[in-house]
Each structure stands twice: as structure tokens, then as C-alpha cells.
Motif scaffolding. Structure first.
Motif, PDB file in Angstrom:
ATOM      1  N   VAL A   1      50.697  23.700 -16.854  1.00  0.00           N
ATOM      2  CA  VAL A   1      50.088  22.574 -16.500  1.00  0.00           C
ATOM      3  C   VAL A   1      50.988  21.853 -15.786  1.00  0.00           C
ATOM      4  CG1 VAL A   1      50.526  21.176 -18.544  1.00  0.00           C
ATOM      5  CG2 VAL A   1      48.241  21.007 -17.254  1.00  0.00           C
ATOM      6  N   ARG A   2      52.414  21.512 -16.005  1.00  0.00           N
ATOM      7  CA  ARG A   2      53.251  20.696 -15.410  1.00  0.00           C
ATOM      8  C   ARG A   2      54.719  21.530 -14.912  1.00  0.00           C
ATOM      9  NH1 ARG A   2      50.539  17.555 -18.521  1.00  0.00           N
ATOM     10  NH2 ARG A   2      51.518  18.250 -20.537  1.00  0.00           N
TER      11      ARG A   2
ATOM     12  N   TYR B   1      44.262  17.711  -9.434  1.00  0.00           N
ATOM     13  CA  TYR B   1      45.695  18.065  -9.804  1.00  0.00           C
ATOM     14  C   TYR B   1      45.926  19.172 -10.778  1.00  0.00           C
ATOM     15  CZ  TYR B   1      43.494  15.624 -13.721  1.00  0.00           C
ATOM     16  OH  TYR B   1      42.755  15.392 -14.919  1.00  0.00           O
TER      17      TYR B   1
ATOM     18  N   GLN C   1      38.378  23.134 -22.956  1.00  0.00           N
ATOM     19  CA  GLN C   1      38.934  22.370 -22.095  1.00  0.00           C
ATOM     20  C   GLN C   1      38.173  21.119 -21.954  1.00  0.00           C
ATOM     21  OE1 GLN C   1      41.934  22.173 -21.097  1.00  0.00           O
ATOM     22  NE2 GLN C   1      42.549  24.267 -21.951  1.00  0.00           N
TER      23      GLN C   1
ATOM     24  N   THR D   1      38.957  18.935 -25.846  1.00  0.00           N
ATOM     25  CA  THR D   1      38.954  17.697 -25.411  1.00  0.00           C
ATOM     26  C   THR D   1      37.464  17.219 -24.913  1.00  0.00           C
ATOM     27  OG1 THR D   1      41.200  17.944 -24.840  1.00  0.00           O
ATOM     28  CG2 THR D   1      39.998  16.165 -23.745  1.00  0.00           C
TER      29      THR D   1
ATOM     30  N   PRO E   1      40.298  11.307 -22.358  1.00  0.00           N
ATOM     31  CA  PRO E   1      41.487  11.352 -21.437  1.00  0.00           C
ATOM     32  C   PRO E   1      40.937  10.424 -20.029  1.00  0.00           C
ATOM     33  CG  PRO E   1      41.257  13.705 -21.901  1.00  0.00           C
ATOM     34  CD  PRO E   1      40.152  13.043 -22.600  1.00  0.00           C
TER      35      PRO E   1
ATOM     36  N   GLN F   1      43.049   9.585 -17.324  1.00  0.00           N
ATOM     37  CA  GLN F   1      43.954   9.886 -16.270  1.00  0.00           C
ATOM     38  C   GLN F   1      44.255   8.778 -15.308  1.00  0.00           C
ATOM     39  OE1 GLN F   1      44.623  12.674 -17.113  1.00  0.00           O
ATOM     40  NE2 GLN F   1      43.014  13.965 -17.772  1.00  0.00           N
TER      41      GLN F   1
ATOM     42  N   ASP G   1      44.632  10.622 -22.442  1.00  0.00           N
ATOM     43  CA  ASP G   1      45.974  11.191 -21.446  1.00  0.00           C
ATOM     44  C   ASP G   1      45.759  10.333 -19.893  1.00  0.00           C
ATOM     45  OD1 ASP G   1      46.093  13.366 -23.408  1.00  0.00           O
ATOM     46  OD2 ASP G   1      45.122  14.867 -21.901  1.00  0.00           O
TER      47      ASP G   1
ATOM     48  N   ILE H   1      47.781  10.222 -16.109  1.00  0.00           N
ATOM     49  CA  ILE H   1      48.967  10.611 -15.017  1.00  0.00           C
ATOM     50  C   ILE H   1      49.379   9.495 -14.180  1.00  0.00           C
ATOM     51  CG2 ILE H   1      49.055  12.265 -13.280  1.00  0.00           C
ATOM     52  CD1 ILE H   1      46.877  14.016 -14.476  1.00  0.00           C
TER      53      ILE H   1
ATOM     54  N   PHE I   1      51.815  11.206 -18.530  1.00  0.00           N
ATOM     55  CA  PHE I   1      52.416  12.247 -17.744  1.00  0.00           C
ATOM     56  C   PHE I   1      52.816  11.645 -16.421  1.00  0.00           C
ATOM     57  CE2 PHE I   1      49.391  14.078 -20.422  1.00  0.00           C
ATOM     58  CZ  PHE I   1      50.059  14.961 -21.130  1.00  0.00           C
ATOM     59  N   ILE I   2      53.906  12.024 -15.837  1.00  0.00           N
ATOM     60  CA  ILE I   2      54.186  12.050 -14.412  1.00  0.00           C
ATOM     61  C   ILE I   2      53.387  13.104 -13.623  1.00  0.00           C
ATOM     62  CG2 ILE I   2      55.932  11.695 -12.640  1.00  0.00           C
ATOM     63  CD1 ILE I   2      57.579  10.075 -14.524  1.00  0.00           C
ATOM     64  N   TYR I   3      52.864  12.647 -12.665  1.00  0.00           N
ATOM     65  CA  TYR I   3      51.907  13.674 -11.756  1.00  0.00           C
ATOM     66  C   TYR I   3      53.140  14.736 -11.385  1.00  0.00           C
ATOM     67  CZ  TYR I   3      50.028  15.915  -7.758  1.00  0.00           C
ATOM     68  OH  TYR I   3      49.550  17.096  -6.985  1.00  0.00           O
ATOM     69  N   SER I   4      52.640  16.229 -11.543  1.00  0.00           N
ATOM     70  CA  SER I   4      53.325  17.163 -11.124  1.00  0.00           C
ATOM     71  C   SER I   4      52.543  18.078 -10.059  1.00  0.00           C
ATOM     72  CB  SER I   4      53.688  17.932 -12.311  1.00  0.00           C
ATOM     73  OG  SER I   4      54.368  19.252 -12.387  1.00  0.00           O
TER      74      SER I   4
ATOM     75  N   ARG J   1      50.699  21.170  -8.514  1.00  0.00           N
ATOM     76  CA  ARG J   1      50.781  22.518  -8.850  1.00  0.00           C
ATOM     77  C   ARG J   1      50.272  23.199  -7.785  1.00  0.00           C
ATOM     78  NH1 ARG J   1      52.915  24.321 -12.652  1.00  0.00           N
ATOM     79  NH2 ARG J   1      54.315  23.266 -11.285  1.00  0.00           N
TER      80      ARG J   1
HETATM   81  N1  SAH Z   1      41.171  19.868 -20.570  1.00  0.00           N
HETATM   82  C1  SAH Z   1      41.720  18.765 -20.941  1.00  0.00           C
HETATM   83  C2  SAH Z   1      43.285  18.909 -20.913  1.00  0.00           C
HETATM   84  C3  SAH Z   1      43.840  19.482 -19.613  1.00  0.00           C
HETATM   85  S1  SAH Z   1      45.499  19.681 -19.658  1.00  0.00           S
HETATM   86  C4  SAH Z   1      41.325  17.399 -20.247  1.00  0.00           C
HETATM   87  O1  SAH Z   1      40.560  17.585 -19.325  1.00  0.00           O
HETATM   88  O2  SAH Z   1      41.616  16.508 -20.610  1.00  0.00           O
HETATM   89  C5  SAH Z   1      46.112  18.108 -20.538  1.00  0.00           C
HETATM   90  C6  SAH Z   1      46.531  16.894 -19.490  1.00  0.00           C
HETATM   91  O3  SAH Z   1      47.597  17.376 -18.904  1.00  0.00           O
HETATM   92  C7  SAH Z   1      45.664  16.273 -18.767  1.00  0.00           C
HETATM   93  O4  SAH Z   1      44.565  15.540 -19.489  1.00  0.00           O
HETATM   94  C8  SAH Z   1      46.377  15.652 -17.747  1.00  0.00           C
HETATM   95  O5  SAH Z   1      46.574  14.124 -18.124  1.00  0.00           O
HETATM   96  C9  SAH Z   1      47.631  16.359 -17.845  1.00  0.00           C
HETATM   97  N2  SAH Z   1      47.804  17.147 -16.543  1.00  0.00           N
HETATM   98  C10 SAH Z   1      47.022  18.117 -16.011  1.00  0.00           C
HETATM   99  N3  SAH Z   1      47.431  18.548 -14.790  1.00  0.00           N
HETATM  100  C11 SAH Z   1      48.692  17.656 -14.293  1.00  0.00           C
HETATM  101  C12 SAH Z   1      49.476  17.613 -13.415  1.00  0.00           C
HETATM  102  N4  SAH Z   1      49.368  18.461 -12.391  1.00  0.00           N
HETATM  103  N5  SAH Z   1      50.474  16.650 -13.572  1.00  0.00           N
HETATM  104  C13 SAH Z   1      50.659  15.802 -14.590  1.00  0.00           C
HETATM  105  N6  SAH Z   1      49.697  15.891 -15.415  1.00  0.00           N
HETATM  106  C14 SAH Z   1      48.827  16.756 -15.566  1.00  0.00           C
END
Ligand code: SAH
Ligand code: SF4
Ligand code: F3S
Length: 582
Positions: free
Chosen positions: A89-90, A203, A241, A275, A302, A304, A342, A344, A373-376, A378
């Protein structure tokens, strides 16, 4: 001959495909004699990164390995077969994984039959499997999230051909039922209700690593939950998810609220789910959560980002107002509902104003807890190629401000709990102080308190004395033995003879004709005493005759005889309890 067999490699374009319909497969769990022989006396260890989906996969892989005859070990040095179950995920999750694989070089050097496996979401990314085998030549098996149920077949082929295998399929994904499982917790269980994700937030890698969103049949979920209730589980968390989407693929009107309600009715003491996506969180879900006391008043929702523009570019399908309206609606129907989230920070081109909107949402909602989280970026996701002029330092500063803002509400909510008593499901000895036990409140707050370890797995009352923001310190309310007594009473209550006794007792207590007879008996007894005091023999004899008649109809009443028979049936069980207490 090549040492490696590449059966399949991931393909992000194929992973995006949502065309084929999923099929449901029933796993037979076949163990070949080769695998069974190999498993004899050998120990396995699984290291899992990432979310609950991966934890559940670990339990299933453990189920396969134990069926084959392997035993579990936590000792890295003693392990003969290791699986590193990865998350994508990150980026930092990936770095941890690579370090983890490196740890087992010594196992391979010591034991030539050592089997090193790597699986999970990271394997579903293009180029990763090749990089791993190039860096760590002792990796024997690489597989992905879609073929966890092939673990024993891959192991068999590896043993048979003495070759390393890579088998990572990218396709929408099927549903496999009858999966073996060795659960990690004896009281708290995860139950998958949907697999995959179709939301494609720009993301996020999950829709590519886990495939299309597909719901398990209601009967399969209920059967699994029923088994857990019967085995004494105290808590079930329904996993997906995006649980709100449950049943939409059946196109028959089935919704998440339906399955939530059906599981709640099974009588599991605590029911959770995660979630929830804010986009299709409907009123029926809120009503169902409000209706059943065993559905916990805790929703992970979440957000975001708080900026409409960022949410649009994230592809989240709601704006700030819709999110805040949903929170208000939840709070109106479930006033004590704890909400977590959650967030980002630093999504491509997030401006200061965008970020302020996020802080504003945090202040308005007052989160009970949050993952930040800090955006990462992908690779392969749409956001990874978006222009991003925000520098790392700015992102980091925003992250620090966000954490501080969230801490304000987390701390205020935790402080407000001090002095009150909450039901806590005891996990066992506390990780930070083995003299204490720890567990979680209904709203998922960690509590440490002093109590005997035999309370593990019980739901007990704890009065909160101190708040440490992310955890609480409390005191057990009541005699610890009283919780055990309640348990014994509950077990006894499930015995057929006890049930029959209470049914007979209820019929006896509620019968009107018996009430009349009893009243008559008392009245005649009183008359007899009065007449005897006055030496009025005639009336005394008359009252006595009526008394004996009433007594006779009491003794001959079928409900009285039923109760006496039920008491007799109870006798052996009571004798058994008495003997055990001695
Ligand atoms: N299905 C869930 C969880 C997904 S992953 C949902 O939709 O909430 C868990 C968390 O990781 C996400 O809610 C998001 O905040 C974070 N996340 C996902 N991709 C990311 C990325 N590329 N960079 C940073 N955080 C990310
Ligand atoms: Fe990722 Fe969005 Fe699906 Fe959650 S809903 S798993 S963030 S794509
Ligand atoms: Fe990670 Fe896969 Fe879960 S990417 S967050 S383990 S679905």
C-alpha cells in the motif's frame, strides 16, 4: 535446466480487468504424501505485513500448513518454512518486507531443505518477484493474493522438481470456500465478507493487488460466524476493503445491512466491521447498527482529505459536505458512536488551502482515533503520474500539524472517559507491562488494568482512572470470580435439562389456576388457625376439608408435576457440579 520455474508473472493491465464473472470454488485441501512426509517434525513461521485481509490470509495459510502436519513456531531461527506475507500500500511497507526476507539467509545456510516463501500484495506488482529472486537467491516460492489456496500444490511441485517457483496470477479473482484456517486469536475473529475492491481511488494499489470486488454468499458467511459463536468467540469483525458494497454484485437487493443484521442475530457478544466507504454508507446500515446492542458503536470512516478538489482527484465520490452530513446523520441516530479515520497528506499538488480543509474536517468530526499517512506514489495507479509540485519538507510539516490536530480530539475523548466504567474484552497480559491485563472497549480504546489472567477472553467492567491519550489505565469493577461464575451460569444455561427446568418453572409461575389454588390454600390455612384459636371445631373442620381439597388439586396439577419432574432431571447435573466444586 533452469533452477526457477516461472508459471506466471503479474500484469497490471490484466489486474485492472473487471470483465469475467467470479466463480465459487470449493477447496478439497489435498495433502500429498510428499508434502505430508516433508511436514513431519518441521516448523513454520509466517510474518505478515499490511491489513486485516493479509492477517486472514495468514490464518488460511497456517490452516493449510497445519493440515499438512507442520507446527507453528515464533522462533525465527527454528523455522523450517517461512512465509513473508507482504503489503504494497505504501513504499515504506515494501522496505520493511525486503529487510524481513534478508533475515532468513542463515536458516537457508544451516538447513538445505529450508523453504522460503514470499507472497501477498507486493508480489502482485510488476517487477517485484524478479527483483526479489535476484536479491535473495534462497527464496523458493513466490505467489500472489489470488493463489493462497494453492500453497500446498506449489510446495509439492517445489519438493518434487527441486525447483523454485514463481506463480503470481493477475486476474479479477474467484471466491474459494471451505478454506482451512488456524486462527491467531481464540476470542476475536476476522470473517471476510467481500474480497477485492472496485473503487479504484487514484492513489491506491489495492484494486490491482486484490482484484475485483466480490461478495461471499450469505450462507457461507453465516456458517462461518455460527461456528465461531459456538466455539465461544467473543468478537467477530466482518472484513472487506469496502463492506458497504457487500451483496451489490448479487443484483438481488442484498445489502451490507442484511448480513450485518443476520450475524448480529447469531448472538456474538461483539460485532464489528471494516472498512466503510463514506460514499455508499446508507441509512439502513445506520439503523441496523443502532438497533442491535452487540454491534459496536465504532465506525472506521476514512475521509482521506477534507478538500473537495483533492477528493475529486482521489476519485473518492464524495465531498467534504457529504462526509460531514453523513457523520451528523450517524451521530443523530447513534449519539455515542466513536468515529475513526484514515487521512493522506501530500496528495499530488495539495495546496495549503486544501490541507486546511482537512484540518477543518478533523476539528469538526472530533475523531476518536486516526491513521495518518504521507502520500506514497504507487506505480501503475493514476495518481502516480499526476503532477506534484509540493516538496517533501512541506508534506512533512503538514503531517506533523495533522497529527497534532488529531491528537487534540483523541486526547479530549480519552480524558472524557476518565471516571466512567466501560465493558472491556480482555486480550491477555499487557504488552507494555506483564503485571497488567489489556483489552479494548466497545469503541476500540485500549485499556490496561490489574486483574487475574484467567479473565482473558471475558468481557469485564473497568473503571477508567487515567488517560494516556492512545491508551487508558483503569481498575476492574467487581470480584474477578463473579465473571467466571457468570460464565459457568451461561454454560449451565445451555444444558437441555436446565432449559427444560426454566420452561417448567415459567409455566408454573405464570399459570392463573395455580395462583388461585395457592391463594385458597393460604386463606384456608389462616382460617384454620383463627378457628382453632377460638376453639370453633365445626368451622375448623370445614376449613380443613376445603384446605385438603385445595392441596389435593395443587398436588395433582400437571404443571406442578412437570416442575417436580424437571427438578428430578436436574439432580444428576447438580450432583456433578457439586462434585467438581469439592
Ligand atoms: N479499503 C480501505 C483501506 C485501504 S488501505 C479504505 O478504503 O479505507 C488503508 C489506507 O491506506 C487508506 O485508507 C489510505 O488512507 C492509505 N493509503 C492507500 N494508498 C495510499 C498511498 N498510495 N499512499 C499513502 N497512503 C495510502
Ligand atoms: Fe483503495 Fe479506495 Fe478501494 Fe479503499 S476503497 S481499497 S482506498 S481503492
Ligand atoms: Fe496492504 Fe494488500 Fe492490505 S496492499 S493494505 S495488504 S490489501
Amino acid at each position: 535446466m533452469a533452477k526457477k520455474i516461472i508459471k506466471s508473472l503479474p500484469d497490471m493491465a490484466k489486474a485492472r480487468n473487471r470483465v469475467d464473472l467470479p466463480t465459487v470454488k470449493i477447496d478439497e485441501v489435498m495433502v500429498t504424501t510428499r508434502v505430508a512426509k516433508f511436514a513431519q517434525g518441521r516448523r513454520y513461521l509466517i510474518k505478515t505485513f499490511g491489513c486485516q485481509a493479509n492477517i486472514r490470509d495468514e490464518e488460511i495459510m497456517a490452516g493449510y500448513l497445519e493440515k499438512a502436519g507442520f507446527t507453528r513456531t515464533e522462533d525465527e531461527k527454528a523455522a523450517n518454512l517461512v512465509i513473508v506475507n507482504t503489503c504494497a500500500v505504501r513504499e515504506n511497507a515494501e522496505e520493511k518486507v525486503l529487510g524481513e526476507i534478508g533475515k532468513y539467509k542463515a536458516n537457508h545456510a544451516k538447513d538445505k531443505s529450508f523453504v522460503m516463501c514470499v507472497c501477498g500484495c507486493m508480489m502482485q506488482e510488476e517487477g517485484v518477484a524478479e527483483k526479489i529472486v535476484a536479491t535473495y537467491p534462497y527464496v523458493n516460492l513466490i505467489f500472489g493474493t489470488h493463489n493462497v489456496s494453492n500453497l500446498l500444490d506449489l510446495l509439492d511441485e517445489h519438493l518434487e522438481k527441486n525447483k523454485d517457483l514463481i506463480d503470481v496470477i493477475s486476474y479479477p479473482g474467484d471466491i474459494v470456500e471451505n478454506l482451512p484456517s488456524s486462527r491467531l486469536d481464540p476470542y476475536k475473529a476476522f470473517v471476510n465478507i467481500t474480497y477485492g475492491c472496485d473503487k479504484f481511488c487514484t492513489y491506491c494499489i489495492v484494486p490491482y493487488t486484490r482484484g475485483r470486488e466480490r461478495s461471499r454468499a450469505k450462507e457461507d458467511i453465516i456458517a462461518e460466524c455460527k461456528e465461531l459463536v459456538e466455539a465461544g468467540y467473543q468478537e467477530i469483525t466482518l472484513l472487506g476493503q469496502n463492506v458497504n458494497s457487500y451483496g451489490k454484485d448479487f443484483k438481488d437487493g442484498t445489502s451490507f445491512a442484511d448480513i450485518l443484521e443476520e450475524v448480529a442475530k447469531l448472538g456474538i457478544p461483539r460485532l464489528r466491521f471494516m472498512t466503510s466507504h463514506p460514499w455508499d454508507f446508507d441509512d439502513k446500515m445506520i439503523d441496523t447498527i443502532a438497533k442491535y446492542p452487540n454491534i459496536m458503536h465504532f465506525i472506521h470512516l476514512p475521509v482521506q482529505s477534507g478538500s473537495d478538489e483533492v477528493l475529486r482527484r482521489m476519485g473518492r465520490r464524495y465531498d467534504k459536505k457529504a462526509y460531514l452530513d453523513l457523520v451528523a446523520k450517524i451521530r443523530a441516530k447513534i449519539p455515542d458512536c466513536a468515529i475513526s479515520t484514515d487521512i493522506i497528506v501530500g496528495f499530488p499538488d495539495e495546496t495549503d488551502a486544501d490541507f486546511e480543509e482537512t484540518l477543518d474536517v478533523c476539528r469538526k468530526v472530533g475523531y476518536f482515533s486516526a491513521f495518518t499517512f504521507i502520500y506514497s506514489p504507487r506505480k501503475g495507479t493514476p495518481a502516480a503520474v499526476m503532477k506534484d509540485d509540493v516538496d517533501a519538507k512541506t508534506k512533512h510539516e503538514r503531517f506533523v500539524r495533522l497529527v497534532a490536530t488529531i491528537e487534540e480530539s483523541v486526547s479530549a475523548k480519552a480524558n472524557a472517559m476518565v471516571g466512567h466504567t466501560y465493558a472491556v474484552l480482555v486480550d491477555g497480559p499487557s504488552k507494555k507491562d506483564s503485571d497488567l491485563l489489556s483489552g479494548y472497549t466497545e469503541t476500540n480504546k485500549l485499556v490496561h488494568f490489574k486483574a487475574p489472567t484467567y479473565l482473558k477472553g471475558h468481557i469485564v467492567d473497568v473503571k477508567i482512572d487515567e488517560s494516556h491519550t492512545y491508551s487508558l489505565i483503569g481498575t476492574l469493577v467487581g470480584d474477578p470470580l463473579s465473571y467466571m461464575a457468570k460464565d459457568i451460569a451461561k454454560c449451565l444455561g445451555e444444558e437441555e435439562v436446565v432449559k427444560a427446568y426454566f420452561a417448567a418453572k415459567k409455566a408454573f409461575d405464570e399459570d392463573l389456576s395455580l395462583k388461585e389454588i395457592n391463594a385458597k390454600i393460604s386463606a384456608k390455612q389462616k382460617e384454620m388457625m383463627d378457628f382453632s384459636a377460638k376453639n370453633d371445631t365445626d368451622n375448623y373442620e370445614k376449613a380443613k376439608a376445603e384446605y385438603l381439597k385445595a392441596k389435593q388439586s395443587y398436588d395433582g396439577h400437571p404443571l406442578v408435576n412437570n416442575l417436580l419432574a424437571a427438578q428430578d432431571d436436574l439432580e444428576p447435573l447438580l450432583k456433578e457440579v457439586e462434585a467438581r466444586l469439592k
